[in-house]
Design a protein around this motif. Sequence first.
Motif: not given
Lengths: 298, 407
Positions: A22, A25-26, A30, A236, A241, A244, A247
Motif C-alpha cells: 500500500a 499507492l499512498s 493518496g 489507503i 487519503i 502516511l 496507512t
Amino acid sequence: MTVILGQTFTGISIGAVLLLIALGLSLTFGQMNVINMAHGEFIMAGAYTTYVLQKSISSAGLSLLVALPVAFLVAGALGALLEWVLIRRLYLRPLDTLLVTWGVSLMLQQAARDIFGAPNVQTRAPDLLTGNITVIGGDDPLTFANSRLFILGLAITAVVALSLTLRLTPLGRRIRGVVQIRDLAEVSGISTSRVDRTAFFLGSGLAGVAGVALTLVGPIGPTMGTNIIIDAFLVIVVGGIGQLKGTVIVAFVLGVLQSVLEYSTTVSVAKVLVLVAIVAFLQWRPQGLYTLRTRSLV
Amino acid sequence: MAGAAALTAVVVLSACGAKTDAAGGSSDAAAKADTSGDTVKVGLLNSLSGTMAISEVTVRDSLKLAIDEINASGGVLGKKVKPISEDGASDWPTFAEKANKLIKEDRVAATFGCWTSASRKAVKPVFEKNKSLLFYPVQYEGLEESPYIFYTGATTNQQIVPALDYLKSQGKKSIYLVGSDYVFPRTANKIIRAYAKANGMKVLGEDYAPLGSTEFSTIANKVKASKADAVFNTLNGDSNVAFFKEYKSAGLTAKSMPVVSVSIAEEEVKSIGSQYLAGQLTAWNYYQTTAGEANTKFVKAYKAKYGQDKPTSDPMEAAYTSVYLWKAMVEKAKSFDPEKVKAASDGITFDAPEGEVTVDGASQHIYKTARIGKIGTDGLIEQVWDSGKAIKPDPYLKGYSWASGLS
C-alpha cells in the motif's frame, strides 16, 4: 500464551506485507489522487525482476539484494512512463484514470504472460530466510520466521525512507506543495509536471520493492497484482487519503485483525468479517482514520 | 435483413448437421463427431493459464505425446488423431464454454482433460447434454458417476483410503486437515472424518484457503499448535508453494509432523522446490520411479519430447493412459460413436506405465494400484508402500461400512 504471541507476530507480518503493497499507492493515490489500477502490475514487475535476476545470479541471497534496487528502478520507470504517456493528461479527471490504468493493467498482465509464460513461477529464497529464530524455547516454542522478519524490516525501512523524503528533502517539499495547491506551486516556480513524474516514479518503485518481498511468501504470476490491489486500496481508504500515518496504522491493524479472526474462525470467514468491519468503520468515518486538517501532509 | 440471412444460414447449417447424424448412425446427440475425412479430432481441455496451469500444462503435454505415438503407429481405425487444444484458464465457467465449443464447433470424437473437481462439475452437464465423452485424468473425491465421463485417475478408495490406512499403520493417531476451499478438499475431508471416526483417529482441525491463496502463516500456526501426528493436505495448485514455505518457516518438518499430499506430484515438487518438501509423503498410483518396462518407455519418450529435466507424474500418466484406453475402446467398438465406445469399454485393459489397468464398464472408472511415496531431495518420489494389486474402483465407497452416511 505462545499461541497469542505467535499469532500477533503473524498479524504484524501480514500487516507488513499490506503496508509494503500500500505504501507506493499512498503516494500515487493518496497524495496525487490518481486511481492507479496498474499498481498491482508494478508489484508483479518487481517480482518478475527478482525471478529474472535469480536466473543470472546463482546465489539466492545476492540476487535478492540486487533485486531490491533493480526492482525499484524497473517498476519506477514503468510508473514514470505510464505517467508521461497517459496519466498527465488526466489529472483533472481522476475517475478516468481508473479506466485507463485498468486497461494498462490488463495489457501488462498479458505482456507478462507472453514473456514469462502463463504458469506461475517461483524463486528460491536464500537459506538464511527459510529458517526461523526461536524467541521462547521449551516444549511449546515461539518462533519467528526469518522471511517475515525480513519483510517487516523492509516495510519499516521503506516507510522511514518515504517519510523522511517527504518531510526533509526539497523534492518532498515540492511534492507537498503541488499536492496542496497546484496553481500556487506552479507560480512559485515549481515544475509541477516534473514533480508529478518523480512522485509517480517513487510510488511505483515502492511497488517494485513490495514485489521482491512477495517472492518470499508465494508464487509469482501474471495475475498476482489483481489479488493484491484491492487490499492496498482498502488500506489507503481506511487510513485516510493522503495520510502516511493512517496507512501504517491501518495496515498493521488489518493484519492483526485478519490473523486473529483467521485463527478463531476460518480464512474465508475472517475475510468477510474484516470487510464488514471496514464497511462499518467507513460509515462512521467516511474520510478514513486520519484526514488532512493541517497543511502538513506527513 | 442481415438477421434474416444469418437465421437462414443457421437453419441450413443445422439441417446439414442433422443429415450427418442420420448418415452417421444411431446417436441423437445435438452435435456429432466429424469423422468424415482421414482425421479424427479430439479435444484437449486444460488450464494453460492461471493458478492451475502449474499442473495442467503437463497433462496437456502428456496427452499430446500419446496422440503423437498413436499417429506414428497408424492412428485409430486408420484415421490420424488431430488434437484441438483449449485453455480453461483455471476458471470453471470458461471450462464449460470451451467444452461446448469443442463438441459443437470442432465436433471432436472425445475430449481429454480437466483437473479440479470444480471444472469437472462445470463441464459434466455439457458432456451429458451433448452425449459426448470426457476422459478425466486426475484423482478426485469420488461420489460421482457420469455416463459420459471416463475417470482414469484414482477415486477415493484407490488413493485417500489407502493413504489413511498407511498413516494408521504408522501409528498416527491424530491428523490436521488443510485444503483449498472447493469441492474436492471439502468432500475428501468429509470422507477422512468418517474414516477417522471409525478407526479411532482424531481430526484436530480442518482449514481451507481460497484456491490461489498465498497467505498461510495463520494456518501454519494453527497446525503447529494442534500438535497433530500428521497433516492431510488437499491444497491444489500453487497454494502449495506458499503453504510449504510457511510450514518450513514455522519450524515444522517431515520428521516432527509429516504431511501427506494428494495433489503434489513430481512436476509440483520441482516448482515448489524439493528443499521445502524432502521427506514429506504423497499418495498416488504412479511415480516417475515406478518400476516396469512400460514406464521406462513412457519416461524416456516424454523426456525426449519435452526435455530431460521434465519429470513425469501421476495425472500425466493417467492422461497418457486415457488416450490409449479410448483408442482400444474405439477399436473394439469399430466406431467413434460415444454410445458404442461406452458399450465396448468394460474389461478393456492396457499395459500402462503404472502397471496393467482395466476399465470397469459399470462405473467407468479403472482398476488402479495405490502407492505411497516419499519425496526425496532430488525432487523424485520413492515408493514406500503399494497395495500389491490393482484395486477395484468404488466411487461411492459402498464397500466400507463407515462411509454409509456419505453422499
